[in-house]
Scaffold this motif. Structure first.
Motif, PDB file in Angstrom:
ATOM      1  N   ALA A  63      40.792  38.173  48.987  1.00 43.79           N
ATOM      2  CA  ALA A  63      41.536  37.318  48.065  1.00 43.79           C
ATOM      3  C   ALA A  63      42.790  36.743  48.725  1.00 43.79           C
ATOM      4  O   ALA A  63      43.043  35.535  48.657  1.00 43.79           O
ATOM      5  N   LYS A  64      43.579  37.581  49.382  1.00 42.99           N
ATOM      6  CA  LYS A  64      44.789  37.092  50.051  1.00 42.99           C
ATOM      7  C   LYS A  64      44.420  36.129  51.171  1.00 42.99           C
ATOM      8  O   LYS A  64      45.076  35.086  51.346  1.00 42.99           O
ATOM      9  N   MET A 174      43.454  33.298  43.832  1.00 43.49           N
ATOM     10  CA  MET A 174      42.632  34.496  43.705  1.00 43.49           C
ATOM     11  C   MET A 174      43.532  35.714  43.462  1.00 43.49           C
ATOM     12  O   MET A 174      44.653  35.783  43.959  1.00 43.49           O
ATOM     13  N   ARG A 175      43.012  36.669  42.723  1.00 40.37           N
ATOM     14  CA  ARG A 175      43.779  37.875  42.411  1.00 40.37           C
ATOM     15  C   ARG A 175      43.779  38.823  43.612  1.00 40.37           C
ATOM     16  O   ARG A 175      42.786  39.480  43.900  1.00 40.37           O
ATOM     17  N   THR A 185      34.214  36.672  40.634  1.00 40.75           N
ATOM     18  CA  THR A 185      33.857  36.825  39.218  1.00 40.75           C
ATOM     19  C   THR A 185      35.059  36.556  38.324  1.00 40.75           C
ATOM     20  O   THR A 185      34.995  35.768  37.376  1.00 40.75           O
ATOM     21  N   GLU A 186      36.171  37.210  38.633  1.00 42.21           N
ATOM     22  CA  GLU A 186      37.385  37.040  37.819  1.00 42.21           C
ATOM     23  C   GLU A 186      37.852  35.595  37.846  1.00 42.21           C
ATOM     24  O   GLU A 186      38.207  35.027  36.810  1.00 42.21           O
ATOM     25  N   TRP A 187      37.852  34.972  39.038  1.00 38.94           N
ATOM     26  CA  TRP A 187      38.344  33.598  39.147  1.00 38.94           C
ATOM     27  C   TRP A 187      37.451  32.634  38.362  1.00 38.94           C
ATOM     28  O   TRP A 187      37.955  31.753  37.653  1.00 38.94           O
ATOM     29  N   MET A 240      39.210  44.572  35.286  1.00 39.60           N
ATOM     30  CA  MET A 240      38.720  43.470  34.448  1.00 39.60           C
ATOM     31  C   MET A 240      38.864  43.769  32.963  1.00 39.60           C
ATOM     32  O   MET A 240      38.951  42.851  32.151  1.00 39.60           O
ATOM     33  N   PHE A 241      38.892  45.046  32.583  1.00 36.67           N
ATOM     34  CA  PHE A 241      39.077  45.393  31.179  1.00 36.67           C
ATOM     35  C   PHE A 241      40.398  44.846  30.638  1.00 36.67           C
ATOM     36  O   PHE A 241      40.533  44.590  29.451  1.00 36.67           O
ATOM     37  N   LYS A 242      41.376  44.671  31.527  1.00 35.22           N
ATOM     38  CA  LYS A 242      42.696  44.216  31.085  1.00 35.22           C
ATOM     39  C   LYS A 242      42.811  42.700  30.980  1.00 35.22           C
ATOM     40  O   LYS A 242      43.814  42.202  30.490  1.00 35.22           O
ATOM     41  N   GLU A 243      41.799  41.987  31.459  1.00 36.68           N
ATOM     42  CA  GLU A 243      41.861  40.530  31.421  1.00 36.68           C
ATOM     43  C   GLU A 243      41.352  40.042  30.060  1.00 36.68           C
ATOM     44  O   GLU A 243      40.188  40.243  29.726  1.00 36.68           O
TER      45      GLU A 243
END
Length: 293
Positions: A63-64, A174-175, A185-187, A240-243
């Motif tokens: 990501a970084k 990106m995270r 997936t998150e992005w 991901m539960f926190k998103e």
């Protein structure tokens, strides 16, 4: 179109030279971001005036590295971004195929997010099914072998994906705390939550292999990732539960499946079983700790 390809490396093979040259033949120049490789000679890339090399001092995660590549691409006035892994393999028409489908999409929609290719298994030659999710978070498999037109899919694999700089920056970087797994997936879900739609190309395709190997249990096929990867796969389910924009049903399904996979690995990986057990406990511990913050 000013397009830059962002390629993330970590102890790569010589395939990186093939990828850079393949892209160059298709008029796309690369930004290679290396995550602290120790035993690889980058001189050919450093001496290539068409290619930019960014060397990070240690492995900060995909990501970084992708974010650093994007920042450099923005400095270089890139309008569009391709993302690739170091082992990505593309054919001579890949860029044209992806741009062809992208232009069709933007002529029909004003909210196109990222466009990803179809993937062909490097070992056995079959097309991987794409994964999307319904509004309530149900996981849905999409058969992409015989597509005539691009199709909407909320989830894409980042390797080979094409996105405009504007869409990427509007969605956000990106995270980096995810480090490696579920970064794309998150992005993708975040982009969809902002009103964009991601698509899978009907023309663009790439050779790809999931995991270091595959273990077949008859009714269950599991891609084999290293204990290091398995830690991030399970821990990041908790992240991901926190998103708020990621459906809880989807994350719960992923966590259950990944725990089942982990148990099979613990039971069947011989001398490696202890390591898989240790990283499983650590992933659960760190994931729950993150949820309770």
């Amino acid at each position: 179109m000013c397009i830059k390809a962002i390629i993330v490396t970590f102890n790569p093979t010589d395939n990186i030279f093939n990828l850079v040259n393949s892209l160059k033949k298709q008029n796309v120049y690369s930004i290679v971001v290396d995550n602290g490789s120790e035993n690889f000679d980058f001189r050919d890339i450093e001496n290539d005036h068409d290619t930019t090399l960014i060397k990070l001092h240690e492995n900060y995660g995909i990501a970084k590295a992708q974010n650093e590549g994007v920042k450099k691409a923005v400095e270089m006035s890139a309008e569009f971004l391709f993302f690739f892994d170091q082992d990505s393999i593309i054919d001579d028409s890949f860029v044209d195929d992806m741009i062809h489908d992208y232009e069709i999409l933007i002529s029909k929609y004003d909210n196109v997010g990222a466009l990803g290719p179809r993937f062909v298994d490097q070992r056995q030659g079959f097309y991987y099914k794409a994964i999307t999710i319904s509004e309530n978070g149900k996981r849905i498999k999409l058969d992409v072998e015989k597509l005539e037109n691009p199709i909407h899919s909320k989830l894409l694999i980042s390797s080979g994906s094409l996105v405009s700089q504007k869409v990427f920056l509007n969605t956000g970087f990106m995270r980096e705390d995810y480090f490696i797994d579920y970064v794309d997936t998150e992005w993708c879900i975040r982009a969809e939550s902002k009103g964009y739609k991601n698509f899978i190309s009907s023309k663009g395709k790439m050779v790809h292999s999931i995991g270091d190997n595959i273990k077949n249990f008859g009714f269950l096929t599991i891609p084999i990732h290293s204990p290091f990867r398995r830690y991030h796969i399970i821990r990041n389910n908790f992240y991901m539960f926190k998103e708020s924009y990621i459906p809880k049903k989807f994350v719960t399904h992923q966590l259950i499946v990944n725990c089942i996979h982990q148990f099979f690995l613990i039971l069947t990986m011989g001398k490696m079983s202890k390591q898989y057990f240790i990283v499983f406990l650590k992933a659960i511990k760190d994931g729950v700790k993150y949820l309770l913050r």
